[in-house]
Motif scaffolding. Sequence first.
Motif, PDB file in Angstrom:
ATOM      1  N   ILE A 101     -98.599  16.221  -7.757  1.00  0.00           N
ATOM      2  CA  ILE A 101     -97.331  15.504  -7.667  1.00  0.00           C
ATOM      3  C   ILE A 101     -96.322  16.211  -6.768  1.00  0.00           C
ATOM      4  O   ILE A 101     -95.519  15.577  -6.086  1.00  0.00           O
ATOM      5  N   ASP A 102     -96.369  17.549  -6.719  1.00  0.00           N
ATOM      6  CA  ASP A 102     -95.414  18.287  -5.900  1.00  0.00           C
ATOM      7  C   ASP A 102     -95.915  18.515  -4.479  1.00  0.00           C
ATOM      8  O   ASP A 102     -95.233  19.133  -3.670  1.00  0.00           O
ATOM      9  N   ARG A 103     -97.093  17.992  -4.173  1.00  0.00           N
ATOM     10  CA  ARG A 103     -97.648  18.167  -2.833  1.00  0.00           C
ATOM     11  C   ARG A 103     -98.030  16.848  -2.161  1.00  0.00           C
ATOM     12  O   ARG A 103     -98.180  16.795  -0.945  1.00  0.00           O
ATOM     13  N   LEU A 104     -98.181  15.816  -2.942  1.00  0.00           N
ATOM     14  CA  LEU A 104     -98.579  14.525  -2.382  1.00  0.00           C
ATOM     15  C   LEU A 104     -97.429  13.938  -1.580  1.00  0.00           C
ATOM     16  O   LEU A 104     -96.332  13.736  -2.107  1.00  0.00           O
ATOM     17  N   SER A 105     -97.668  13.645  -0.325  1.00  0.00           N
ATOM     18  CA  SER A 105     -96.612  13.075   0.503  1.00  0.00           C
ATOM     19  C   SER A 105     -96.402  11.611   0.134  1.00  0.00           C
ATOM     20  O   SER A 105     -97.301  10.940  -0.391  1.00  0.00           O
ATOM     21  N   TYR A 106     -95.219  11.132   0.456  1.00  0.00           N
ATOM     22  CA  TYR A 106     -94.937   9.713   0.213  1.00  0.00           C
ATOM     23  C   TYR A 106     -95.847   8.842   1.075  1.00  0.00           C
ATOM     24  O   TYR A 106     -96.274   7.766   0.653  1.00  0.00           O
ATOM     25  N   ALA A 107     -96.177   9.333   2.263  1.00  0.00           N
ATOM     26  CA  ALA A 107     -97.077   8.575   3.136  1.00  0.00           C
ATOM     27  C   ALA A 107     -98.453   8.430   2.495  1.00  0.00           C
ATOM     28  O   ALA A 107     -99.060   7.351   2.537  1.00  0.00           O
ATOM     29  N   ASP A 108     -98.959   9.503   1.878  1.00  0.00           N
ATOM     30  CA  ASP A 108    -100.270   9.431   1.231  1.00  0.00           C
ATOM     31  C   ASP A 108    -100.220   8.575  -0.041  1.00  0.00           C
ATOM     32  O   ASP A 108    -101.182   7.859  -0.352  1.00  0.00           O
ATOM     33  N   TRP A 109     -99.115   8.680  -0.783  1.00  0.00           N
ATOM     34  CA  TRP A 109     -98.925   7.804  -1.952  1.00  0.00           C
ATOM     35  C   TRP A 109     -98.949   6.336  -1.509  1.00  0.00           C
ATOM     36  O   TRP A 109     -99.659   5.512  -2.074  1.00  0.00           O
ATOM     37  N   SER A 110     -98.179   6.015  -0.478  1.00  0.00           N
ATOM     38  CA  SER A 110     -98.080   4.638  -0.004  1.00  0.00           C
ATOM     39  C   SER A 110     -99.416   4.153   0.541  1.00  0.00           C
ATOM     40  O   SER A 110     -99.808   2.996   0.316  1.00  0.00           O
ATOM     41  N   GLY A 150    -105.624  10.553 -17.417  1.00  0.00           N
ATOM     42  CA  GLY A 150    -105.473  11.540 -16.359  1.00  0.00           C
ATOM     43  C   GLY A 150    -106.801  12.176 -15.985  1.00  0.00           C
ATOM     44  O   GLY A 150    -107.768  12.120 -16.740  1.00  0.00           O
ATOM     45  N   ALA A 151    -106.835  12.779 -14.821  1.00  0.00           N
ATOM     46  CA  ALA A 151    -108.029  13.483 -14.351  1.00  0.00           C
ATOM     47  C   ALA A 151    -107.710  14.965 -14.236  1.00  0.00           C
ATOM     48  O   ALA A 151    -106.769  15.350 -13.533  1.00  0.00           O
ATOM     49  N   TRP A 152    -108.486  15.792 -14.894  1.00  0.00           N
ATOM     50  CA  TRP A 152    -108.205  17.227 -14.916  1.00  0.00           C
ATOM     51  C   TRP A 152    -108.785  17.957 -13.707  1.00  0.00           C
ATOM     52  O   TRP A 152    -108.300  19.018 -13.315  1.00  0.00           O
ATOM     53  N   PHE A 153    -109.834  17.398 -13.070  1.00  0.00           N
ATOM     54  CA  PHE A 153    -110.543  18.148 -12.035  1.00  0.00           C
ATOM     55  C   PHE A 153    -109.964  17.957 -10.641  1.00  0.00           C
ATOM     56  O   PHE A 153    -110.247  18.725  -9.735  1.00  0.00           O
ATOM     57  N   GLU A 154    -109.150  16.916 -10.460  1.00  0.00           N
ATOM     58  CA  GLU A 154    -108.522  16.664  -9.167  1.00  0.00           C
ATOM     59  C   GLU A 154    -107.292  15.806  -9.393  1.00  0.00           C
ATOM     60  O   GLU A 154    -107.366  14.805 -10.106  1.00  0.00           O
ATOM     61  N   PRO A 155    -106.138  16.178  -8.815  1.00  0.00           N
ATOM     62  CA  PRO A 155    -104.933  15.373  -9.023  1.00  0.00           C
ATOM     63  C   PRO A 155    -105.115  13.960  -8.482  1.00  0.00           C
ATOM     64  O   PRO A 155    -105.460  13.785  -7.317  1.00  0.00           O
ATOM     65  N   GLN A 156    -104.847  12.975  -9.325  1.00  0.00           N
ATOM     66  CA  GLN A 156    -105.084  11.583  -8.941  1.00  0.00           C
ATOM     67  C   GLN A 156    -103.857  10.727  -9.221  1.00  0.00           C
ATOM     68  O   GLN A 156    -103.966   9.612  -9.746  1.00  0.00           O
ATOM     69  N   ASN A 157    -102.699  11.227  -8.862  1.00  0.00           N
ATOM     70  CA  ASN A 157    -101.465  10.495  -9.138  1.00  0.00           C
ATOM     71  C   ASN A 157    -101.487   9.093  -8.534  1.00  0.00           C
ATOM     72  O   ASN A 157    -101.295   8.091  -9.229  1.00  0.00           O
ATOM     73  N   ALA A 158    -101.705   9.014  -7.239  1.00  0.00           N
ATOM     74  CA  ALA A 158    -101.664   7.717  -6.567  1.00  0.00           C
ATOM     75  C   ALA A 158    -102.853   6.850  -6.973  1.00  0.00           C
ATOM     76  O   ALA A 158    -102.702   5.649  -7.216  1.00  0.00           O
TER      77      ALA A 158
END
Length: 256
Positions: A101-110, A150-158
Motif C-alpha cells: 500500500i505504501d509503494r503501489l503507485s496510483y498509476a499501477d492501482w488504476s 487478504g494475501a500474505w505472500f504478495e501484496p494484492q491491494n489493487a
Amino acid sequence: MSGRLAGRVVLVTGTGGGIGRATALVCAREGAHVVGCDLHPGPSQETVELVRAAGGRMDGVAPVDLATEEGARAWVQEAVALAGGVDVLVNNASAIRFGAIDRLSYADWSFTLRNELDIVFLVTRAAWPHLVARGGGSIVNIGSISGSRGAWFEPQNAHGAAKGGVLALTSQLVVEGGPHGIRVNAVSPAMTQTPQTDAMLRDPDGPAEQILSRVPLRKWGQPEDVAHAVLFLASDESSHVSGANIPVDGGAAVVG
C-alpha cells in the motif's frame, strides 16, 4: 464431445493462454462456437488452431484492448457478426500490477482496476443487449479468492479490490439479469499454474511451498480445473443457479 453446449455461442476474453485457453478448449469440445480475443495475436491464433485441431469451432480476434469502450464494443460486435449472437460470456481477461500500500503507485492501482474491473463492466455492457435479444443466457466472471480475503505472500491491494468489485458487480447483475433470463455467476480460483505463475511456482527460493502448505488438497490448480467450473455454469445443468461464486482453490479459502 458430449454436446453440453451444442449450438451455443460462447464469448471468452483473454484466450491467448492459461484459463482463457483452457476454457475455449473445453467449451468447444462440448459443442460451442467459441469466439475469443486477446491483446496478443500470436497466442490468440495458437488457441484457435488448438481448438480446430481437436475438431472444435473457434474464431479469435486480436489484438483487442477490452479495457476501452471502443475495444469492448467492437469485439462484441465482431463476435456477433462471426457467430450470429451470444449465449454465454466468460469474462476472463485481466492484467495486474502488485505492490504494498505504501509503494503501489496510483498509476499501477488504476491500471489494475481498469484491466480487472472496468474490463468486466465494459464487455458485459456491450454484450448485454445481445443476451437480452437471445432471450437469456449465462455470464461467468472469473474472480479470485483475493476478492474476499487478504494475501500474505504478495501484496494484492489493487488485485483484491478489483476482484472484490467483480464479485459485487456479479451480485448486481444477477438482479438486473433475472427478468431477462440472464444468469450471472463467478468462479474464484486460488493459485493456478499458468504461464504467468509457472516461474514463481518452480522457484526453489520463492513462496511456493508456503503457499502450497495452506492448500488442503496440497496441489496447484490447473487452468482446466477452472474451465470445468465455467462449463457447469455455462450449461443447462446450472439453469437455476445465479449469484453463485464457486471457489476453485483446493480448499484454500476456508483455511485461516
